[in-house]
Design a protein around this motif. Structure first.
Motif, short mmCIF file in Angstrom:
data_model
loop_
_atom_site.label_atom_id
_atom_site.label_comp_id
_atom_site.label_asym_id
_atom_site.label_seq_id
_atom_site.Cartn_x
_atom_site.Cartn_y
_atom_site.Cartn_z
N ASP A 26 -18.87 -0.28 8.58
CA ASP A 26 -19.96 -0.54 9.62
C ASP A 26 -19.62 0.43 10.97
O ASP A 26 -19.68 -0.29 12.06
CB ASP A 26 -20.06 -2.03 9.90
CG ASP A 26 -21.43 -2.19 10.55
OD1 ASP A 26 -22.40 -1.36 10.49
OD2 ASP A 26 -21.50 -3.29 11.29
N GLY A 27 -19.11 1.61 10.61
CA GLY A 27 -18.85 2.36 12.11
C GLY A 27 -17.63 1.98 12.51
O GLY A 27 -17.11 2.88 13.75
N ALA A 28 -16.64 1.16 12.18
CA ALA A 28 -15.54 0.99 12.80
C ALA A 28 -14.32 1.52 11.64
O ALA A 28 -14.34 1.25 10.44
CB ALA A 28 -15.22 -0.46 13.04
N TYR A 29 -13.33 1.87 11.99
CA TYR A 29 -12.15 2.63 11.31
C TYR A 29 -11.04 1.40 11.32
O TYR A 29 -10.59 1.09 12.43
CB TYR A 29 -11.94 4.01 11.69
CG TYR A 29 -12.72 4.88 11.53
CD1 TYR A 29 -12.90 5.78 10.28
CD2 TYR A 29 -13.90 5.23 12.45
CE1 TYR A 29 -13.91 6.54 10.01
CE2 TYR A 29 -14.69 6.14 12.14
CZ TYR A 29 -14.82 6.68 11.05
OH TYR A 29 -15.76 8.00 11.08
N GLU A 30 -10.33 1.19 10.26
CA GLU A 30 -9.27 0.34 9.99
C GLU A 30 -8.36 0.97 9.26
O GLU A 30 -8.27 1.90 8.43
CB GLU A 30 -9.66 -0.87 9.51
CG GLU A 30 -10.76 -1.80 10.33
CD GLU A 30 -11.07 -2.81 9.76
OE1 GLU A 30 -10.81 -3.19 8.52
OE2 GLU A 30 -12.04 -3.95 10.48
N VAL A 31 -6.82 0.49 9.46
CA VAL A 31 -5.92 0.83 8.45
C VAL A 31 -6.10 0.56 7.12
O VAL A 31 -6.59 -0.67 6.93
CB VAL A 31 -4.53 0.42 9.12
CG1 VAL A 31 -3.35 0.72 8.09
CG2 VAL A 31 -4.17 1.01 10.54
N GLY A 32 -6.08 1.62 6.15
CA GLY A 32 -6.28 1.16 4.64
C GLY A 32 -5.10 0.56 3.98
O GLY A 32 -3.81 0.74 4.57
N LEU A 33 -5.27 0.11 2.85
CA LEU A 33 -4.34 -0.58 1.97
C LEU A 33 -3.15 0.41 1.40
O LEU A 33 -2.19 0.15 0.68
CB LEU A 33 -4.92 -1.53 1.23
CG LEU A 33 -5.59 -2.74 1.64
CD1 LEU A 33 -6.34 -3.58 0.32
CD2 LEU A 33 -4.52 -3.70 2.05
N ARG A 34 -3.56 1.69 1.63
CA ARG A 34 -2.62 2.75 0.84
C ARG A 34 -1.36 2.51 1.63
O ARG A 34 -0.37 2.90 0.95
CB ARG A 34 -3.15 4.03 1.25
CG ARG A 34 -2.47 5.36 0.56
CD ARG A 34 -2.34 5.13 -1.04
NE ARG A 34 -1.79 6.33 -1.51
CZ ARG A 34 -1.89 7.72 -1.42
NH1 ARG A 34 -3.09 7.96 -1.41
NH2 ARG A 34 -1.09 8.23 -2.09
N PHE A 35 -1.33 2.16 2.87
CA PHE A 35 -0.27 2.00 3.63
C PHE A 35 0.77 0.82 3.09
O PHE A 35 1.93 0.92 2.92
CB PHE A 35 -0.25 1.59 4.89
CG PHE A 35 -0.60 2.89 5.87
CD1 PHE A 35 0.20 4.01 6.16
CD2 PHE A 35 -1.95 3.17 6.13
CE1 PHE A 35 0.10 5.09 6.79
CE2 PHE A 35 -2.30 4.23 6.98
CZ PHE A 35 -1.26 5.27 7.19
N LEU A 36 0.14 -0.09 2.34
CA LEU A 36 0.53 -1.31 1.64
C LEU A 36 1.46 -0.83 0.72
O LEU A 36 2.65 -1.15 0.29
CB LEU A 36 -0.28 -2.35 1.37
CG LEU A 36 0.28 -3.55 0.69
CD1 LEU A 36 1.36 -4.36 1.75
CD2 LEU A 36 -0.69 -4.49 0.20
N ASP A 37 0.81 0.27 0.00
CA ASP A 37 1.61 0.89 -1.55
C ASP A 37 2.97 1.34 -0.79
O ASP A 37 4.07 1.48 -1.50
CB ASP A 37 0.93 1.81 -1.84
CG ASP A 37 1.27 2.45 -3.13
OD1 ASP A 37 2.28 1.88 -4.07
OD2 ASP A 37 1.50 3.57 -3.30
N LEU A 38 2.76 2.40 0.07
CA LEU A 38 3.95 2.93 0.62
C LEU A 38 4.95 1.83 1.22
O LEU A 38 6.37 1.98 0.94
CB LEU A 38 3.66 3.86 1.74
CG LEU A 38 2.77 5.29 1.54
CD1 LEU A 38 2.37 6.08 2.80
CD2 LEU A 38 3.48 6.02 0.59
N GLY A 39 4.45 0.85 1.77
CA GLY A 39 5.53 -0.16 2.44
C GLY A 39 6.27 -0.85 1.48
O GLY A 39 7.34 -1.22 1.55
#
Length: 256
Positions: free
Chosen positions: A64-77
């Motif tokens: 809805d027009g807002a950008y957020e950090v994605g869960l792909r980073f959880l995979d890396l972490g």
């Protein structure tokens, strides 16, 4: 200076801008294109391209027009955590500490001069605070971070303080270098460190470092509200439980 504390000799601007955007989205808890543009001082079209590229690879999501950090980073972490030998050894012991104390038990490691919580386990009565696995902190602001600082070589400590300084998180945070060094001396002598509302008001903490082959590899702690974390309780049951966990973890590290 340790190279981990030094910046790259030839930084890649594109990579720096990408990381700057990701960090901003994290700190802002999501942002619009306009907000992101203002934060990184780039043309809106360029910021849009950065965000869309990150979104295409799953590192950013748009809602809805807002950008957020994605869960792909959880995979890396999650993968990065599996690369820390201390984690699987310490996890069951921290679970036991959390169950026995009813409080929040923590495991911290140092990288790039900051502390990263790689495991946090809540006991039955643990308070809800703004914390999570993977969260990074400044080492001087907590008992668990100070226990690591006290166990590092002096040159390494100085390089960390030169890079990150001693900013205050609360009115109780140690912000004077001489006072910090005196505290680190006390920690080395006793083997335990303390945090009396130094990072979060209303919380006390006690911690002890973990060693392997003569070098500090991390630290464990118990955190709770000041009303339950009295000096008598800390000096009694909690320090004993941390010491027990420390002994088991260090033995398992040596013979695993």
């Amino acid at each position: 200076m340790n190279r981990r504390d030094a910046g790259p000799r030839t930084p890649v601007k594109t990579a720096e801008r990408t990381l700057e955007l990701v960090e901003f989205l994290k700190e802002a808890d999501g942002a619009t294109l306009t907000e992101a543009t203002e934060a990184v001082d780039l043309p809106k079209s360029s910021v849009h391209n950065y965000l869309q590229t990150l979104a295409h690879h799953g590192y950013v999501v748009e809602d809805d027009g807002a950008y957020e950090v994605g869960l792909r980073f959880l995979d890396l972490g999650a993968y990065a955590r599996t690369r820390v030998p201390l984690y699987p050894v310490a996890e069951p012991e921290l679970e036991a500490v959390a169950e026995e104390t009813g409080e929040l038990a923590n495991l911290l490691v140092e990288q790039d001069g900051r502390g990263t919580f790689i495991y946090r386990m809540k006991g039955e009565n643990a308070v809800k605070i703004d914390s999570y696995n993977g969260q990074q902190i400044l080492l001087h602001t907590t008992a668990i971070g100070k226990s690591i600082l006290a166990s590092l070589p002096e040159e390494r400590v100085e390089s960390i303080l030169d890079r990150h300084g001693l900013p205050a998180k609360t009115e109780n945070t140690i912000t004077d270098r001489e006072e910090l060094h005196e505290t680190l001396d006390e920690i080395r002598a006793e083997g335990f460190s303390y945090d009396h509302e130094e990072r979060i008001s209303g919380l006390n903490c006690v911690a002890t470092p973990l060693f392997h082959d003569g070098e500090v590899v991390g630290a464990i702690s118990v955190t709770g509200p000041t009303s339950r974390m009295s000096l008598e309780r800390i000096d009694g049951e909690i320090k004993q439980q941390l010491q027990n966990a420390k002994n088991i973890i260090e033995l398992n590290l040596s013979y695993s």
